[in-house]
Write an enzyme that holds these catalytic residues in place. Sequence first.
Site, short mmCIF file in Angstrom:
data_model
loop_
_atom_site.label_atom_id
_atom_site.label_comp_id
_atom_site.label_asym_id
_atom_site.label_seq_id
_atom_site.Cartn_x
_atom_site.Cartn_y
_atom_site.Cartn_z
N GLU A 32 0.78 -1.39 0.01
CA GLU A 32 0.03 -0.28 0.39
C GLU A 32 0.91 1.42 0.05
OE1 GLU A 32 -1.09 -2.50 1.37
OE2 GLU A 32 -2.73 -2.98 0.30
N GLN A 54 -6.10 -3.17 -0.82
CA GLN A 54 -6.67 -4.46 -0.86
C GLN A 54 -8.14 -4.66 -0.09
OE1 GLN A 54 -5.96 -6.81 -2.46
NE2 GLN A 54 -6.25 -8.32 -1.80
N HIS A 101 -10.04 -7.72 8.18
CA HIS A 101 -10.83 -7.55 7.43
C HIS A 101 -11.87 -6.34 6.95
CE1 HIS A 101 -8.43 -10.23 6.60
NE2 HIS A 101 -8.22 -10.25 5.08
#
Lengths: 309, 410
Positions: A32, A54, A101
């Site tokens: 990133e 992501q 996530h």
Amino acid sequence: MPAMTMIEAIRDAHAIAMERDDTVVVFGEDVEAGIVGVAVGMAAYGLRPCVEIQFADYVYPAYDQIVSEAARLRHRSAGDFTAPLTIRMPTGGGIFGGQTHSQSPEALFTHVAGLKTVVVSNPYDAKGLLLAAIEDDDPVIFLEPKRVYNGPFDGHHDRPIVPWSQHPLGEVPAGHYTIPLGQARVHRSGDDLTVLTYGTLVHVAQAAADESGIDAEIIDLRTLVPLDVDTIVASVRRTGRCLVVHEATLTSGFGAELSATVQERAFHHLEAPVTRVCGWDTPYPHAHEWSYFPGPDRVARAMREVMSA
Amino acid sequence: MDNPVGPALQLRIPEPARGHRPADPVPYISAAGEMRKPDLDEKVERIALMRKQLVRVLDDEGHAVGPWAPALDADQLRQGLRDMMTVRSFDARLLRAHRQGKISFYMQCLGEEAIACAQRRALRADDMHFPTYRQQGLLIAGGHPIVTMMNQVLSNEHDPLKGRQLPVMYSSKEHGFFSISGNLATQYVQAVGWAMASALRGDTRIASAWIGEGASAESDFHAALVFASTYQAPVILNIVNNQWAISTPEDFARGASATFADRGYGFSIPALRVDGNDYLAVYAASQWAAERARSNLGPTLLEWVTLRVGAHSTSDDPSVYRPDDEADRFPLGDPIERLRRHLTVIGAWDDERQAALQTEVDALIADAFAEADSHGSVKSGHTSSPATMFDDVYATLPRHLVEQRDRMEG
């Protein structure tokens, strides 16, 4: 009009943007800080990068490049250099993704001068807002709640998934169109109270209204910065009650900004305190996801509290 | 050892390799002319050892020797001397302005002038540098108006950056000088991105990334090398090793590596270690790296060995951590004196011309400062209007900033 999932709508927006403007470049995936640093350099050159993180949970290594560089480049160079880039990232929970996530870090971006922050809730908006973000001359944080990629998830995780093909906002026009940044959308009209929300929680709030019988006006903010203050204030002045709903943690979340805005601009119209329903101030849990997620029962309960206050 | 499972683990606490107040010699100093000059496309493993040697052109007597000696005529060499002397005079005047209380902060590049000045001349005017706060030589050798730089340092009404940035954080797209951030290392990976963009567009311009040896320990440095190596971006990766990361000796950031040029090796990026106080060596190595980039042969890492002769900034007192005579004992000398000696040796210079140039340069700087000073400073309250702080946050002023500006103006 073709029915599209939000994934297909976003892919379509990329294809259209790249076809219309050969300075648009798309790249990403999981390194990133390097991705965003490279994108800032490309944008300074004169390209329009649209990069993907992501998961929003992984953006932190790139945070310095976003906050200190992309957001401030125009200002610190007095317009000599600019950073017209779009940074996309899947956000929010509901997929058993655990703490890495599932996060909703929008307030970390809305707090930064020089950034615009978008959170989408459906395929139609996703396409029009992504095209607007890519064409915008400022850096745009583009948050995609991953739980609504394939359907309008209303928080009832134990029920079958409803696909976008069965929802009017899954109808996505072919070709180019944009939705201006800074314009909210009235998702559901109502007279009892105003719900200010965005992303997945738009659909959760709708389920809560339908199931509680409370005639809520649900405003999908779509863009958090710049914020559509007029739509918010007009609705709250009419209903006199306001509930703020988001999945991100409560303390210093964007709901605090919304709550302050409402009391500053509609205080004398309020019949009840502005109330917030948000994620708890804990890391996003794996096994206890549905106790954390502000689902339709919690939202409906808060609606009843606001109505009886 | 009493413990049956092995000794207690120990951490290496870094100690300055050259002593706590180092004036010991810099390691790995090759003789001038000793290093061969590889072909532009020579395999990286064949030049791997150059990262532990030192490219030098000027010998102690001032002769240019060996295959790296660049083809610069006397006019170009005199221009290089003038560039460096202008930078030194510029720094001296602004340091004085700080002592006079006219500016809030300053950073000089005393002793490091050759690196930025020679590289600027070795590259093309439309290449893009991503500098740190010690490359004012790029702007001065590139012909940027000196008064404008001083206006920025003074944060006065004519400051092109409208008083938004600390002194020396210049920006000039026109002169190939990317806006200085102040956050260390962020510019390094941006330079790689700029170079990738140039290549994507089929452009001919290259990028040059700048960093200090201490900041090469930042993660953005390593991200930059990953992208530069993976995409073979047309970029020069400069590391200015001036021996000091503020008060930390250079070997702390270096860790167990022998040199900073070593850092290129793991990425298969050709890496040279170069005498940064040798104008000719800087010019030649920069030109070599630029030609590699322009020929689609990818990135080159250049470690410039030099010495930060002055303090880190006007907020730093180096007397507490370094010896007073470090510059005298530094083995690579002073870049201005060395180029002057070379010009003298080739019969293109003498003491009279040196004195005349010094007078001319000092007068140029004095006149420029007088003009900039006539526009006031942040200290005298002559700045751009405070309302301009709301401009350029976004391309167009959004409603919330209009409201806040109105509130500030009452």
